[in-house]
Enzyme design. Structure first.
Site, short mmCIF file in Angstrom:
data_model
loop_
_atom_site.label_atom_id
_atom_site.label_comp_id
_atom_site.label_asym_id
_atom_site.label_seq_id
_atom_site.Cartn_x
_atom_site.Cartn_y
_atom_site.Cartn_z
N HIS A 95 0.48 -7.53 -1.68
CA HIS A 95 1.44 -6.53 -2.17
C HIS A 95 2.88 -7.03 -2.00
O HIS A 95 3.23 -7.61 -0.98
CB HIS A 95 1.27 -5.20 -1.43
CG HIS A 95 2.14 -4.11 -1.95
ND1 HIS A 95 2.15 -3.73 -3.28
CD2 HIS A 95 3.07 -3.31 -1.33
CE1 HIS A 95 3.04 -2.75 -3.45
NE2 HIS A 95 3.60 -2.48 -2.28
N CYS A 124 2.83 -4.83 -8.76
CA CYS A 124 3.87 -4.70 -7.74
C CYS A 124 4.96 -5.77 -7.88
O CYS A 124 6.16 -5.48 -7.73
CB CYS A 124 3.27 -4.75 -6.34
SG CYS A 124 2.21 -6.17 -6.01
N ASP A 142 9.43 0.31 -2.54
CA ASP A 142 8.01 -0.01 -2.53
C ASP A 142 7.33 0.77 -3.66
O ASP A 142 7.36 2.00 -3.68
CB ASP A 142 7.41 0.36 -1.18
CG ASP A 142 6.02 -0.22 -0.96
OD1 ASP A 142 5.28 -0.40 -1.95
OD2 ASP A 142 5.67 -0.50 0.20
#
Length: 231
Positions: free
Chosen positions: A106, A170, A123
């Site tokens: 991630h 991501c 995030d």
């Protein structure tokens, strides 16, 4: 991600070397690796060449967060000239194995803004990387004003960060957010606007724009390959 024997070099851009497998990553719904993020950060640095802005490569950010020798880290960080920067952008990865290249699953983004004296964590998957972002922040507060002057900059988890709709975009959200923040700095910020970039990121970083960004990066690399072949 390991390289096969046919994974030849396709482009050298500044200090970044891209390979055939990077095109395959961008062509399909895949998790972005360090090289692609470093390439686009380098490209953004060309688009926004302000001496106030620093986009830190993933490998550098990772080592700052995980270096076991704090004294040795001073010499490593010094060339970045962090005290001379007003906007510093760091990719964050959840890789916990310093011996494993391209590890982790991630990406997120940690951004330092000097005038506001704040580190903001973006995030795209809730707060999944919160622990790793704080780990990086806790090291950086000792260096962002110079090695002998600890900063009182606060850490903020941005609750309005655009969220990904799948398990692999991501890295694209990191790139899209970094681009939106650089654009904000050169337009809104330099117009004496006191607000931070949150509304700019919300407006510019959307699922459709992120989908297009994957195609845009792929085309950019192909265009650079064509230009390189003509030289």
């Amino acid at each position: 991600m390991g390289r096969s024997s046919g994974d030849e070099k396709i482009l050298s851009y500044k200090d970044v070397v891209l390979r055939r497998s990077d095109l395959e990553i961008l062509s399909g719904p895949c998790f972005l690796n360090d090289r692609i993020i470093e390439f686009y950060f380098s490209y953004l640095s060309s688009c926004y060449p302000s001496p106030d802005i620093l986009l830190v490569p993933p490998s550098i950010a990772f080592w700052i967060a995980n270096c076991p020798d704090v004294e040795g880290l001073k010499d490593f960080i010094e060339p970045l000239d962090l005290p001379g920067k007003k906007l510093v952008i760091f990719p964050v990865n959840d890789n916990e194995n310093v011996g494993l290249a391209d590890g982790g699953s991630h990406w997120s983004l940690l951004v330092f803004e000097r005038d506001a004296s704040v580190f903001v964590h973006h995030d795209s998957s809730g707060g999944m990387n919160g622990r790793y972002a704080r780990q990086l922040y806790e090291v950086l507060v000792g260096f962002i004003n110079g090695p002998n002057s600890a900063s009182d900059a606060k850490f903020i988890q941005c609750s309005s960060s655009p969220q990904q709709l799948n398990g692999y975009d991501c890295g694209l959200y990191v790139i899209a957010t970094a681009r939106a923040i650089c654009c904000w700095y050169e337009t809104v910020k330099l117009s004496n606007e006191k607000d931070l970039w949150f509304s700019s990121v919300e407006e510019q970083v959307t699922p459709p724009s992120v989908t297009e960004l994957r195609k845009e990066i792929l085309q950019l690399i192909k265009d650079l390959m064509t230009a390189d072949a003509k030289c």
